[in-house]
Design an enzyme around this catalytic site. Sequence first.
Site, mmCIF file in Angstrom:
data_model
loop_
_atom_site.group_PDB
_atom_site.id
_atom_site.type_symbol
_atom_site.label_atom_id
_atom_site.label_comp_id
_atom_site.label_asym_id
_atom_site.label_seq_id
_atom_site.Cartn_x
_atom_site.Cartn_y
_atom_site.Cartn_z
ATOM 1 N N TYR A 1 0.858 -1.178 0.000
ATOM 2 C CA TYR A 1 0.000 0.000 0.000
ATOM 3 C C TYR A 1 0.893 1.227 0.000
ATOM 4 O O TYR A 1 1.850 1.304 0.778
ATOM 5 C CB TYR A 1 -0.884 -0.014 1.247
ATOM 6 C CG TYR A 1 -1.767 1.198 1.409
ATOM 7 C CD1 TYR A 1 -2.836 1.427 0.549
ATOM 8 C CD2 TYR A 1 -1.553 2.114 2.438
ATOM 9 C CE1 TYR A 1 -3.666 2.535 0.709
ATOM 10 C CE2 TYR A 1 -2.377 3.221 2.611
ATOM 11 C CZ TYR A 1 -3.428 3.428 1.732
ATOM 12 O OH TYR A 1 -4.249 4.520 1.900
ATOM 13 N N LYS B 1 4.754 9.068 8.631
ATOM 14 C CA LYS B 1 4.540 8.526 9.968
ATOM 15 C C LYS B 1 5.566 9.064 10.993
ATOM 16 O O LYS B 1 5.429 10.167 11.473
ATOM 17 C CB LYS B 1 4.526 7.001 9.901
ATOM 18 C CG LYS B 1 3.374 6.486 9.000
ATOM 19 C CD LYS B 1 3.153 5.012 9.116
ATOM 20 C CE LYS B 1 2.222 4.463 8.049
ATOM 21 N NZ LYS B 1 0.824 4.406 8.388
ATOM 22 N N ASP C 1 9.495 2.997 -0.702
ATOM 23 C CA ASP C 1 8.491 3.646 0.146
ATOM 24 C C ASP C 1 8.728 3.235 1.597
ATOM 25 O O ASP C 1 8.359 2.142 2.027
ATOM 26 C CB ASP C 1 7.091 3.236 -0.323
ATOM 27 C CG ASP C 1 5.998 3.881 0.524
ATOM 28 O OD1 ASP C 1 6.325 4.622 1.475
ATOM 29 O OD2 ASP C 1 4.814 3.631 0.231
#
Length: 459
Positions: free
Chosen positions: A144, A295, A267
Site C-alpha cells: 500500500y 509517519k 516507500d
Amino acid sequence: MNRTRSRALQQRAERYFPGGVNSPVRAFRAVGGAPPFIDHAEGAYLFDADGNRYIDYFGSWGPMILGHAFPPVVEAIARAARNSASFGASTAAEADLAERIVTCYPAIEKMRFVSSGTEATMSAIRLARAATGRKIIVKFEGCYHGHSDGLLVKAGSGVATFGIPGSAGVPEEIAHLTLALPYNDLAALEAAFDAHPGAIAAIILEPIVGNAGCIPPHTGPVAMSPESDLQIHPETRKAWEDMHGPSDFLEGLRTLTRKHGALLIVDEVMTGFRVALGGACQLYALDPDLVTLGKIVGGGLPVGVFGGKRQLMDLLAPLGPVYQAGTLSGNPLAMAAGLATIGYLQQHAAEVYAQLEAKSRTVAEGVAQEAARAGIALTTNRVGAMWTWFFTGGPVTNYEQAAKSDTAAFGRFHRAMLEQGIWLPPSQFEAAFLSTAHSDADIATTIAAARVAFASAQP
Ligand SMILES: Cc1ncc(COP(=O)(O)O)c(C=O)c1O
C-alpha cells in the site's frame, strides 16, 4: 469491558462520517465489534471514553515509536504553536529536520515535505514519470502506498482488509498504467521489463511489506553483477556482500531497474526510522533513486517526505517543470514534532533500536509460543519493531500466501485481546508496532492475554 460511551459516540459519528470514521480500517469491520473511542493516551497506553485502558500495539499506525504524549515532543509542539500554527512561508525548522533526514538516509540528497504519505508517493511517481518520459509504474501485490488513483491497484491495507481488488472511481486508463507483481519474485519483474521494453518509469515498493501484514524481503546471498563476477578475491567478495545487505530480492530490484533505465522508489513511510534509524535502506544497504517517508518523521503530526538524488529533485518547480505544492507543507508544528522525535532517535539510536528489537522479539515469539501450545497454526513474520501473527501455517512471503490466513480466527483473537485490554491492529493485513514506552510488564501481560485468547478460540 463496558464501552457504553464509545458505542454512543460511534452512533453519533455515523451520522457525519461514512462508517463513522475518517479512515476505513478504524471501523473494525474486519474483526467485528465496535471500535473504542479514544479519550487520551500516554506512553504505551490508550484510554477510551469509558475509562478502559489498552496496551497499544498499533501506535497510530506507526508514528508513535516513542510512545504517546512523549514529553519532549509535546513541549516542542507547544513551543511552536505559541509562535503560530502556520505561516505558509519558509522557516529554519524545515532545513533543521532535512539535515537530520539526510544524515539517516544518504540516498536523499534533496527532499520536499508534504502532509501525508499518500502525497509523498504520488509526487515521487509524477517525478519518476517526468524524469524518464515513461508511463508504467510497477508495484507489488499487497503493498500500500496511499490512496492516489494509480497506486490503489492490488493494494494491501484497507483494500485487502475489505477484499476489494482496487477501488471504484479509478479510471481503467489509469489502472492500466500500474502493473502489480508478486512480491519477492524477481523473475516476474524481469518478465515485466521484457514485456514492456522502455516503458516502465519506476518500481515502487515497501522494502519490508507492512500493509499485507509484515512480509520481509527474501534474504539470500547477493549476486555480484556479471562483469565484476570474474576475479574477485573471496574476502573482497565477502566484504562486498556484507556491505550490500542480505536481501537478494532488493538487490535484484536495484540491478534490474538500473539495467532497464527505470527508477527505484523505496516507500519507507512505514519502515523509515522504525526498523532502523535509516530504515530498510540502512538495513539492506539499499541505494534507491527516490525515498518516501511519513509517519515517524512527523512525530504524530501530518508529514510526508519524498526525496532522492539531487538531479531528480531539481526537476521540481520552481527549478524545473514538475509541479508539486502544498499549503501546509513543512508546517511548523509538524516540523517541531518531527525534529523532537528524530532528534531523540538519533541521540539514543543504539539503545532505542536494541531495546525495540529485544522487546518485539519477546512479545512476538511469546505469543507465537502460546499459539503453538494451543495447537493453533500461526506464522510470525517480524523485522525489528514491526510484525504480524498470520493465522496460517505459512510460510508468508507474498500477498497470495498472506491471503490464506484464517481471518475469522484472527478476528476472534483480536476481540479476545481487546477485551483483555490489548489493542492490536484491527486487521490480519496490518503490522503490529511496539514503542520505547512498552515495559516488560506490558509484554508479559500481552503474552498472558494471548494464552487466554487462544484457549477461548479452541473449537
Ligand atoms: C508504506 C506506506 N506508504 C504510504 C502510506 C500512506 O500514508 P498516509 O496514510 O500518510 O497517506 C502508508 C500508510 O499507511 C504506508 O504504510
